[in-house]
Design an enzyme around this catalytic site. Sequence first.
Site, mmCIF file in Angstrom:
data_model
loop_
_atom_site.group_PDB
_atom_site.id
_atom_site.type_symbol
_atom_site.label_atom_id
_atom_site.label_comp_id
_atom_site.label_asym_id
_atom_site.label_seq_id
_atom_site.Cartn_x
_atom_site.Cartn_y
_atom_site.Cartn_z
ATOM 1 N N ARG A 236 43.551 44.759 50.091
ATOM 2 C CA ARG A 236 43.474 44.726 48.624
ATOM 3 C C ARG A 236 43.362 46.125 47.995
ATOM 4 N NH1 ARG A 236 40.764 41.723 44.204
ATOM 5 N NH2 ARG A 236 39.237 43.038 43.164
ATOM 6 N N ARG A 254 38.192 48.585 39.893
ATOM 7 C CA ARG A 254 36.756 48.734 39.621
ATOM 8 C C ARG A 254 36.406 50.211 39.419
ATOM 9 N NH1 ARG A 254 37.818 44.245 39.744
ATOM 10 N NH2 ARG A 254 36.664 42.415 40.473
ATOM 11 N N TYR A 311 45.877 35.669 42.196
ATOM 12 C CA TYR A 311 46.470 34.485 41.658
ATOM 13 C C TYR A 311 45.433 33.730 40.853
ATOM 14 C CZ TYR A 311 43.866 32.615 45.674
ATOM 15 O OH TYR A 311 42.877 32.342 46.579
ATOM 16 N N GLU A 385 46.762 36.869 35.701
ATOM 17 C CA GLU A 385 46.774 36.434 37.096
ATOM 18 C C GLU A 385 47.916 35.438 37.201
ATOM 19 O OE1 GLU A 385 44.389 37.162 39.552
ATOM 20 O OE2 GLU A 385 42.939 38.253 38.338
HETATM 21 O O1 0X9 Z 1 39.021 41.013 40.489
HETATM 22 C C1 0X9 Z 1 39.969 41.467 39.848
HETATM 23 O O2 0X9 Z 1 40.176 42.653 39.711
HETATM 24 C C2 0X9 Z 1 40.942 40.499 39.173
HETATM 25 N N1 0X9 Z 1 41.182 39.371 40.047
HETATM 26 S S1 0X9 Z 1 41.992 39.562 41.447
HETATM 27 O O3 0X9 Z 1 41.905 38.345 42.224
HETATM 28 N N2 0X9 Z 1 43.510 39.765 41.103
HETATM 29 O O4 0X9 Z 1 41.502 40.697 42.129
HETATM 30 C C3 0X9 Z 1 40.306 40.004 37.910
HETATM 31 C C4 0X9 Z 1 39.886 41.067 36.947
HETATM 32 C C5 0X9 Z 1 40.894 41.203 35.913
HETATM 33 N N3 0X9 Z 1 40.673 42.392 35.207
HETATM 34 C C6 0X9 Z 1 41.663 43.312 35.035
HETATM 35 N N4 0X9 Z 1 42.832 43.145 35.557
HETATM 36 N N5 0X9 Z 1 41.382 44.345 34.377
HETATM 37 ZN ZN ZN Z 2 44.221 41.626 41.568
#
Ligand code: 0X9
Ligand code: ZN
Length: 420
Positions: A236, A254, A311, A385
Amino acid sequence: MRCNLLVSSTLLGLSSAAAVQSSQRKSYDGYKVFRLTVGEDVAKVNNIIDTLGLTTWKGRPRAGAAADIVVPPARVNAFEAEITGMEAVAMHQDLGASIAEESTFSAYAVGSANSTWFNSYHSYRDHIQFLNDLQSQYPTQSQVVSAGKSQNGEAITGIHFWGKSGKDKPAIVFHGTVHAREWITTMVVEYIAYNLLTNSASPEIEGFLAKYDFFMFPAVNPDGFIYTQTTDRMWRKNRQTISGSSCIGNDINRNWPFQWSVSGGASTNPCAEDFKGRAGGDAPETAVLSAWLKKTKADQGVKLFIDWHSYSQLFMTPYGYSCTAVAAKNTELQSLAKGAAAAIRAVHGTSFKTGPICSTIYKATGSSVDYTNDVVGADYVFTAELRDTGNYGFVLPANQIVPSGQETYAGVLYLLQNMK
Ligand code: 0X9
Ligand code: ZN
């Protein structure tokens, strides 16, 4: 004799190099992926995950949500015993087999950027070739651009196109594949770029191109994406080494330097999937992408930014860092998100939920959209997503690339039609 020896040792050398390569690729043969209905059993499910040392696809289990849990062959019996009486379905009976099927890429001949591209997934090098080939079909109104270099020195490559009326208009910026394993997003960002370009003579698209410049970056985490194809399909993060740890990788989503220090929306453990980095913006990809967005805003304005993930089928708005902070344009953003979701649904009946990230999915600090909304000051900011909701998850069969592209394109057209 001497010659023979040399030949055979060369052959040996070659074959062992090939063996090392294939054994370096993590096998998911016999792995199962279960979607478990958690209900109120959060503690119990967490306990099962920790005792059996399992990984999950959508973060830690939360009450009332489903947990998608990856179970190696040696743990399947124990896992099934532990979840007796709970509701579970197998998303993948054999993850290795699903990956093998998904990874049969069609050959790509240089110079043939056409719609058959979207019938399969592709290698990273072919993606770059496809962008170059697509660009060369529109030589006077497009350019292949780089936002800067990744940790391993790959150019973060995009296609910039602007129609007939010249460039330097407000920018529409899409990021795909920030999370390496979310392969459908690479394809869908390319699908949107391809369809805008190939329909650029239609009055409607010509109208959009007369107002905006498009910058489509299908894979903003090239190192991670390459790693999913050489070594571990389920990777990831990026591929940077972390001081003081033997674990690798920052979660780029993050790491953006806005509200990065807020606690509870990311991990401080370098081994975690959502590791936030040692400091905001210390991932090379975050650093170059944030600088690129700021410069683009200063040069020509940023009208729309979308960060594409998979997703879960969600179309979301700021903020991730707080469930109470409300984006300045919230009312308009919610209305646009709902309209995009309706446009998506109209194509194949696929339902997307809408709302702010924090209350729709979970709290996420240092995410791209919060930064782009508040620090860059883009006019409209979303994160989606894509498919699916949990039949296949990250390993989405290639025959869903085109339908996913079609519906997402419809959602994007709705935004282009309705943004002020
Ligand atoms: O955790 C994440 O970063 C996103 N879900 S994922 O399963 N694709 O990893 C959700 C956060 C969404 N926030 C942004 N894209 N800024
Ligand atoms: Zn993601």
